[in-house]
Design a protein around this motif. Sequence first.
Motif: not given
Length: 144
Positions: A50-54, A56-61, A108-109
């Motif tokens: 991830v980047t400092g500006g974003n 976040t990421f997604t996980v599929t369920i 994960v900020s």
Amino acid sequence: MKYLHKISLLLSVFAIGLFASCDTDNVGEIYKSDSKALSFFADSQPSVEVTGGNPTFTVTIYRGNTESAASGSLNVEALVGGSALSGVTVSDYSFAAGESPTNVTVDVSTLEVGDVLNLTLTIPDADASVGGISSTTISVSKAY
């Protein structure tokens, strides 16, 4: 010829016995689960950067029981170098009736640049699919 006749008679009696032994009046109830039947695709997900500006990421369920709407939350364990990292959050999941799959967003900020986070997401036992994958691990790093 007598021997062949005896064998055919014996096979006929055996076949009749097989068909007659089925007790259709004593059929049990079909298994139905009230569980949401949730599962991850795999027990290990690809690494994420991830980047400092974003951050976040997604996980599929995925889910097997799509009869009605469902929502809830996942259990989270976040470790950096064996020590717990606080502040890592995962959005609640929400399925509309008939919908599968859906995504949750992981934030994960609080992860520092250069650290590697070992993140484990777990579906609560009451919501997990029987025989499905109820826990997944993701390695997360943060770029500049």
